[in-house]
Scaffold this motif. Sequence first.
Motif, short mmCIF file in Angstrom:
data_model
loop_
_atom_site.label_atom_id
_atom_site.label_comp_id
_atom_site.label_asym_id
_atom_site.label_seq_id
_atom_site.Cartn_x
_atom_site.Cartn_y
_atom_site.Cartn_z
N ARG A 1 44.92 33.40 35.62
CA ARG A 1 43.57 33.92 35.42
C ARG A 1 43.61 35.43 35.53
N GLN A 2 42.52 36.05 35.14
CA GLN A 2 42.42 37.50 35.27
C GLN A 2 42.41 37.89 36.75
N LEU A 3 42.99 39.03 37.07
CA LEU A 3 42.87 39.56 38.43
C LEU A 3 41.40 39.83 38.72
N ARG A 4 40.99 39.61 39.97
CA ARG A 4 39.57 39.77 40.30
C ARG A 4 39.37 40.56 41.58
N ALA A 5 38.23 41.23 41.61
CA ALA A 5 37.77 41.95 42.81
C ALA A 5 36.25 41.91 42.78
N ASP A 6 35.71 40.74 43.04
CA ASP A 6 34.26 40.58 43.03
C ASP A 6 33.84 39.77 44.25
N ARG A 7 32.58 39.45 44.35
CA ARG A 7 32.09 38.77 45.56
C ARG A 7 32.53 37.32 45.65
N LEU A 8 32.98 36.74 44.55
CA LEU A 8 33.45 35.36 44.56
C LEU A 8 34.95 35.24 44.83
N MET A 9 35.71 36.21 44.37
CA MET A 9 37.16 36.19 44.55
C MET A 9 37.66 37.63 44.60
N ASP A 10 38.47 37.91 45.60
CA ASP A 10 38.98 39.27 45.77
C ASP A 10 40.49 39.24 45.94
N ASP A 11 41.20 39.62 44.90
CA ASP A 11 42.67 39.65 44.92
C ASP A 11 43.23 40.90 45.58
N ARG A 12 42.39 41.87 45.88
CA ARG A 12 42.90 43.15 46.37
C ARG A 12 43.73 43.05 47.64
N ARG B 1 44.13 46.63 34.70
CA ARG B 1 44.52 45.40 34.01
C ARG B 1 43.39 44.89 33.11
N THR B 2 42.15 45.02 33.55
CA THR B 2 41.00 44.62 32.73
C THR B 2 40.93 45.48 31.48
N ALA B 3 41.10 46.79 31.63
CA ALA B 3 41.06 47.70 30.49
C ALA B 3 42.22 47.43 29.52
N GLN B 4 43.38 47.08 30.05
CA GLN B 4 44.53 46.79 29.19
C GLN B 4 44.29 45.54 28.35
N TRP B 5 43.64 44.53 28.92
CA TRP B 5 43.24 43.35 28.13
C TRP B 5 42.33 43.81 26.99
N ALA B 6 41.29 44.57 27.35
CA ALA B 6 40.29 44.99 26.36
C ALA B 6 40.90 45.84 25.26
N GLY B 7 41.92 46.62 25.58
CA GLY B 7 42.55 47.50 24.60
C GLY B 7 43.73 46.88 23.86
N ASP B 8 43.95 45.57 24.06
CA ASP B 8 45.07 44.87 23.41
C ASP B 8 46.42 45.50 23.75
N GLU B 9 46.52 46.06 24.97
CA GLU B 9 47.76 46.70 25.41
C GLU B 9 48.62 45.76 26.23
N ARG B 10 47.95 44.90 26.99
CA ARG B 10 48.67 44.04 27.93
C ARG B 10 47.81 42.83 28.26
N CYS B 11 48.44 41.68 28.27
CA CYS B 11 47.81 40.47 28.80
C CYS B 11 48.40 40.29 30.19
N SER B 12 47.56 40.30 31.19
CA SER B 12 48.04 40.22 32.56
C SER B 12 47.27 39.13 33.29
N TRP B 13 47.99 38.26 33.96
CA TRP B 13 47.35 37.16 34.68
C TRP B 13 47.75 37.15 36.15
N ALA B 14 46.78 36.84 36.98
CA ALA B 14 47.06 36.48 38.36
C ALA B 14 47.65 35.09 38.32
N ILE B 15 48.75 34.88 39.01
CA ILE B 15 49.29 33.54 39.17
C ILE B 15 48.58 32.98 40.39
N ALA B 16 47.80 31.92 40.19
CA ALA B 16 46.92 31.44 41.25
C ALA B 16 47.27 30.02 41.68
#
Length: 176
Positions: free
Chosen positions: A14-25, A59-74
């Motif tokens: 899944r995408q790396l996250r830093a929000d109120r539901l999930m925080d990978d930081r 990592r979010t910006a890289q997805w949006a710019g078609d530069e990198r697909c990056s996933w958190a291994i969860a």
Amino acid sequence: MEPVEINAGTYYLRQLRADRLMDDRPALIEGFADPVHRRYVLNYRLRTLDEATEYVALRTAQWAGDERCSWAIAEPTTGALLGEVGLKDLDLDAGLAEAAVWVSAAARGKGVATVALEAALRFGFGGLDLREVAYRYEESNAASGAVAKRCGFTLIGPEPDLAPTGARLIRWTKRP
């Protein structure tokens, strides 16, 4: 492109996250503090929540710019971050990318990197129509070489340039 979640069987990506539901930081900071990780991942330092926030945003910006697909291994039941896998240096026109993976110290030796990398490669070859994916690692990183072999990469050999640490980089390649 929009981030894609992948069911990798034992794990999910899944995408790396830093929000109120999930925080990978916090897990990112812990992973990047690991001495083994620091030895092989030289271009990023995550020591604070602010630096980890910037990393997730990158990592979010890289997805949006078609530069990198990056996933958190969860971990599938808790969503806990076990590492990260990605396809970087994307050239969608040429059908090229380079794979990268790291796994937290607690998750090493359990096949996490292999499962995650195989899932990312399936997406790359099937979803992105990649024609070739490279994989490079520092010669002293035997675990990384074993992952490349298990994932079906073909050994090309040492890179002509030295890594920043002065060590040789080993290059592998994979085609669909």
